[in-house]
Design a protein around this motif. Sequence first.
Motif, PDB file in Angstrom:
ATOM      1  N   ALA A 169       0.830  -1.207   0.000  1.00  0.00           N
ATOM      2  CA  ALA A 169       0.000   0.000   0.000  1.00  0.00           C
ATOM      3  C   ALA A 169       0.863   1.256   0.000  1.00  0.00           C
ATOM      4  CB  ALA A 169      -0.931   0.000   1.208  1.00  0.00           C
ATOM      5  N   LEU A 170       1.973   1.226   0.730  1.00  0.00           N
ATOM      6  CA  LEU A 170       2.849   2.392   0.780  1.00  0.00           C
ATOM      7  C   LEU A 170       3.554   2.623  -0.547  1.00  0.00           C
ATOM      8  CD1 LEU A 170       4.300   2.037   4.387  1.00  0.00           C
ATOM      9  CD2 LEU A 170       2.764   3.829   3.546  1.00  0.00           C
ATOM     10  N   VAL A 171       3.877   1.552  -1.280  1.00  0.00           N
ATOM     11  CA  VAL A 171       4.444   1.721  -2.619  1.00  0.00           C
ATOM     12  C   VAL A 171       3.385   2.297  -3.556  1.00  0.00           C
ATOM     13  CG1 VAL A 171       5.378   0.526  -4.642  1.00  0.00           C
ATOM     14  CG2 VAL A 171       6.172  -0.087  -2.346  1.00  0.00           C
ATOM     15  N   HIS A 172       2.204   1.682  -3.542  1.00  0.00           N
ATOM     16  CA  HIS A 172       1.112   2.103  -4.429  1.00  0.00           C
ATOM     17  C   HIS A 172       0.723   3.568  -4.177  1.00  0.00           C
ATOM     18  CE1 HIS A 172      -3.079   0.937  -6.232  1.00  0.00           C
ATOM     19  NE2 HIS A 172      -2.715   2.150  -6.575  1.00  0.00           N
ATOM     20  N   GLU A 173       0.378   3.874  -2.935  1.00  0.00           N
ATOM     21  CA  GLU A 173      -0.090   5.221  -2.625  1.00  0.00           C
ATOM     22  C   GLU A 173       1.070   6.209  -2.526  1.00  0.00           C
ATOM     23  OE1 GLU A 173      -3.118   5.603  -3.010  1.00  0.00           O
ATOM     24  OE2 GLU A 173      -3.775   3.505  -2.839  1.00  0.00           O
ATOM     25  N   GLY A 174       2.240   5.724  -2.114  1.00  0.00           N
ATOM     26  CA  GLY A 174       3.413   6.601  -2.103  1.00  0.00           C
ATOM     27  C   GLY A 174       3.756   7.082  -3.501  1.00  0.00           C
ATOM     28  N   ALA A 175       3.556   6.205  -4.500  1.00  0.00           N
ATOM     29  CA  ALA A 175       3.763   6.615  -5.891  1.00  0.00           C
ATOM     30  C   ALA A 175       2.786   7.722  -6.274  1.00  0.00           C
ATOM     31  CB  ALA A 175       3.607   5.418  -6.815  1.00  0.00           C
ATOM     32  N   HIS A 176       1.530   7.586  -5.832  1.00  0.00           N
ATOM     33  CA  HIS A 176       0.551   8.646  -6.102  1.00  0.00           C
ATOM     34  C   HIS A 176       0.954   9.951  -5.409  1.00  0.00           C
ATOM     35  CE1 HIS A 176      -1.992   6.070  -8.307  1.00  0.00           C
ATOM     36  NE2 HIS A 176      -2.689   5.533  -7.316  1.00  0.00           N
ATOM     37  N   GLU A 177       1.393   9.848  -4.156  1.00  0.00           N
ATOM     38  CA  GLU A 177       1.767  11.054  -3.419  1.00  0.00           C
ATOM     39  C   GLU A 177       2.951  11.749  -4.088  1.00  0.00           C
ATOM     40  OE1 GLU A 177      -0.058  12.259  -1.260  1.00  0.00           O
ATOM     41  OE2 GLU A 177      -1.221  10.614  -0.406  1.00  0.00           O
ATOM     42  N   LYS A 178       3.902  10.978  -4.597  1.00  0.00           N
ATOM     43  CA  LYS A 178       5.024  11.593  -5.299  1.00  0.00           C
ATOM     44  C   LYS A 178       4.532  12.256  -6.577  1.00  0.00           C
ATOM     45  CE  LYS A 178       9.620  10.950  -7.162  1.00  0.00           C
ATOM     46  NZ  LYS A 178      10.793  10.068  -7.365  1.00  0.00           N
ATOM     47  N   PHE A 179       3.614  11.601  -7.287  1.00  0.00           N
ATOM     48  CA  PHE A 179       3.045  12.199  -8.499  1.00  0.00           C
ATOM     49  C   PHE A 179       2.354  13.517  -8.173  1.00  0.00           C
ATOM     50  CE2 PHE A 179      -0.922  12.592 -11.040  1.00  0.00           C
ATOM     51  CZ  PHE A 179      -0.344  13.015 -12.229  1.00  0.00           C
ATOM     52  N   PHE A 180       1.598  13.564  -7.063  1.00  0.00           N
ATOM     53  CA  PHE A 180       0.934  14.809  -6.682  1.00  0.00           C
ATOM     54  C   PHE A 180       1.972  15.927  -6.486  1.00  0.00           C
ATOM     55  CE2 PHE A 180      -2.357  11.975  -4.317  1.00  0.00           C
ATOM     56  CZ  PHE A 180      -2.974  11.673  -5.521  1.00  0.00           C
ATOM     57  N   ASP A 181       3.083  15.597  -5.816  1.00  0.00           N
ATOM     58  CA  ASP A 181       4.117  16.601  -5.570  1.00  0.00           C
ATOM     59  C   ASP A 181       4.781  17.049  -6.871  1.00  0.00           C
ATOM     60  OD1 ASP A 181       3.610  16.643  -2.885  1.00  0.00           O
ATOM     61  OD2 ASP A 181       5.396  15.536  -2.285  1.00  0.00           O
ATOM     62  N   LEU A 182       5.053  16.085  -7.761  1.00  0.00           N
ATOM     63  CA  LEU A 182       5.647  16.431  -9.050  1.00  0.00           C
ATOM     64  C   LEU A 182       4.716  17.341  -9.840  1.00  0.00           C
ATOM     65  CD1 LEU A 182       7.120  12.950 -10.055  1.00  0.00           C
ATOM     66  CD2 LEU A 182       8.440  15.002  -9.537  1.00  0.00           C
ATOM     67  N   ALA A 219       2.012   4.428 -10.613  1.00  0.00           N
ATOM     68  CA  ALA A 219       1.875   3.512  -9.481  1.00  0.00           C
ATOM     69  C   ALA A 219       2.162   2.076  -9.897  1.00  0.00           C
ATOM     70  CB  ALA A 219       0.476   3.623  -8.880  1.00  0.00           C
ATOM     71  N   TYR A 220       1.599   1.635 -11.029  1.00  0.00           N
ATOM     72  CA  TYR A 220       1.861   0.265 -11.488  1.00  0.00           C
ATOM     73  C   TYR A 220       3.329   0.064 -11.828  1.00  0.00           C
ATOM     74  CZ  TYR A 220      -2.995  -1.373 -11.674  1.00  0.00           C
ATOM     75  OH  TYR A 220      -4.262  -1.795 -11.353  1.00  0.00           O
ATOM     76  N   SER A 221       3.989   1.086 -12.354  1.00  0.00           N
ATOM     77  CA  SER A 221       5.418   0.964 -12.647  1.00  0.00           C
ATOM     78  C   SER A 221       6.213   0.751 -11.367  1.00  0.00           C
ATOM     79  CB  SER A 221       5.915   2.220 -13.377  1.00  0.00           C
ATOM     80  OG  SER A 221       5.291   2.372 -14.629  1.00  0.00           O
ATOM     81  N   CYS A 222       5.860   1.497 -10.317  1.00  0.00           N
ATOM     82  CA  CYS A 222       6.540   1.329  -9.028  1.00  0.00           C
ATOM     83  C   CYS A 222       6.235  -0.037  -8.422  1.00  0.00           C
ATOM     84  CB  CYS A 222       6.141   2.445  -8.072  1.00  0.00           C
ATOM     85  SG  CYS A 222       6.757   4.081  -8.539  1.00  0.00           S
ATOM     86  N   LEU A 223       4.977  -0.477  -8.516  1.00  0.00           N
ATOM     87  CA  LEU A 223       4.611  -1.797  -7.986  1.00  0.00           C
ATOM     88  C   LEU A 223       5.352  -2.909  -8.724  1.00  0.00           C
ATOM     89  CD1 LEU A 223       0.765  -1.289  -7.518  1.00  0.00           C
ATOM     90  CD2 LEU A 223       2.425  -1.704  -5.688  1.00  0.00           C
ATOM     91  N   ALA A 224       5.493  -2.764 -10.042  1.00  0.00           N
ATOM     92  CA  ALA A 224       6.212  -3.781 -10.820  1.00  0.00           C
ATOM     93  C   ALA A 224       7.672  -3.849 -10.398  1.00  0.00           C
ATOM     94  CB  ALA A 224       6.105  -3.464 -12.306  1.00  0.00           C
ATOM     95  N   GLN A 225       8.264  -2.685 -10.155  1.00  0.00           N
ATOM     96  CA  GLN A 225       9.650  -2.666  -9.699  1.00  0.00           C
ATOM     97  C   GLN A 225       9.762  -3.282  -8.303  1.00  0.00           C
ATOM     98  OE1 GLN A 225      11.598   1.121 -10.183  1.00  0.00           O
ATOM     99  NE2 GLN A 225      13.100   0.678  -8.577  1.00  0.00           N
ATOM    100  N   PHE A 226       8.806  -2.966  -7.433  1.00  0.00           N
ATOM    101  CA  PHE A 226       8.826  -3.528  -6.085  1.00  0.00           C
ATOM    102  C   PHE A 226       8.641  -5.040  -6.123  1.00  0.00           C
ATOM    103  CE2 PHE A 226       6.395  -4.416  -2.035  1.00  0.00           C
ATOM    104  CZ  PHE A 226       7.497  -4.338  -1.198  1.00  0.00           C
ATOM    105  N   ASN A 227       7.797  -5.524  -7.019  1.00  0.00           N
ATOM    106  CA  ASN A 227       7.526  -6.956  -7.108  1.00  0.00           C
ATOM    107  C   ASN A 227       8.791  -7.756  -7.378  1.00  0.00           C
ATOM    108  OD1 ASN A 227       5.707  -9.275  -7.248  1.00  0.00           O
ATOM    109  ND2 ASN A 227       6.145  -9.281  -9.450  1.00  0.00           N
ATOM    110  N   ALA A 228       9.745  -7.161  -8.071  1.00  0.00           N
ATOM    111  CA  ALA A 228      10.998  -7.860  -8.367  1.00  0.00           C
ATOM    112  C   ALA A 228      11.829  -8.097  -7.113  1.00  0.00           C
ATOM    113  CB  ALA A 228      11.802  -7.058  -9.390  1.00  0.00           C
TER     114      ALA A 228
END
Length: 397
Positions: A169-182, A219-228
């Motif tokens: 959840a932190l990867v998924h939503e953290g990716a969104h939070e970073k996108f909001f900041d960007l 978010a999916y890109s970050c999740l895919a990287q985390f999955n590895a």
Amino acid sequence: MDERRTLYRLAAEMFAPGTELSDNLADHPIVRYELGRALAGHGGVDPAQLAQVASMGVRDAGVLVASDPASAEVLEAPLRITAPSGARPEPLTEADGERFENVLAVVAEGVRLLRELAPDMAEDLLAHVSMLAVLKRETSGGLVSASSRYVPGIVLIDEPTLPMEVAEALVHEGAHEKFFDLAIAREFLDVSAEDADYFETSWSHVQWPLEQTFAAWHAYSCLAQFNASVGTEQLGSDSLLLKARERADEIGEWLLVHEEDLRVDARWLLRALAGGAVEPSGEAVAPSQVDGVTLPPEISEDCHFHPLPDVRYKRAVTGRVVAGRVATPPEVFWLDEDASWTLSQWRNDRVAKTFGWMLARATEEWQADTAETAVRLEEALGSLLASSLVGMPDKAH
């Protein structure tokens, strides 16, 4: 992050002159929500209210977790905005005793697991998560995790049973939070995004507008990287990790076809993560609505310029300047390097200055020849004039 804080400090100064925001205040999700409402033209700012909401109790579990029994009241906005239809989510707090303490332990283990499995990603994404709220499972309406661009900085998760549920959840939503900041501080999307084509998912056939599409791809890109990195760790029943790469690729291919609807920094990030030649993005881009504007040809060295009375601006440690006008509705502009330098010539006073005076200073400080400097200075002043940040008291010239 400093640029984002600089923008919120500018907003506080615009609507409540003299208000100083510490990092904690500038990062607080509800403070950002209230300042965002003011920037959108929906009311003013009460500094006392900002300080009051920021005093809500939290516990440190590797991320700050809402723990105050008054959390439901203070966090009303994100709870309402992210709630599934018909649900009224309630946060777990210290008032729930042992149940809250047990969940806090799971969250702490989830944060530890994320940092262990993907330390670079954890450092990157968790910096954009200011607060976590855990929802009582019987009230969440099946919400797995959520965040909202209207209340950036807070992540809501359903009551977890596994540390991996927290980490994902932190990867998924953290990716969104970073996108909001960007999106707040960089050139990602502009008003034309509202009229762009919608993306239709192959797995549910729902249609997403461009902003949601880009956020989902990130978010999916970050999740895919985390999955590895997860190895044999047990996944939660609602995990998206095994589907993440396929979905990231599908969305990324669509975005590459539609990248003309994205601004320069969004295109850079898309190509960096989804493949393809990366466009240089080493210099900031002027606000889209004033790109390419230059001064009229009749401008002379004797023409005077001055900042308009309702203009406020602040400089981030990166050197970038964000400027705002207390208009109806308010307006905010991130300035390019030359426009930032030009506006900063009034940092000590608001006395009108001539084009010739600024040209002499710019030629020396920019270490460029006079002809090249004059072109750059004309473009900078043109953008500031078009944005109504600077005026000309002697238009007769």
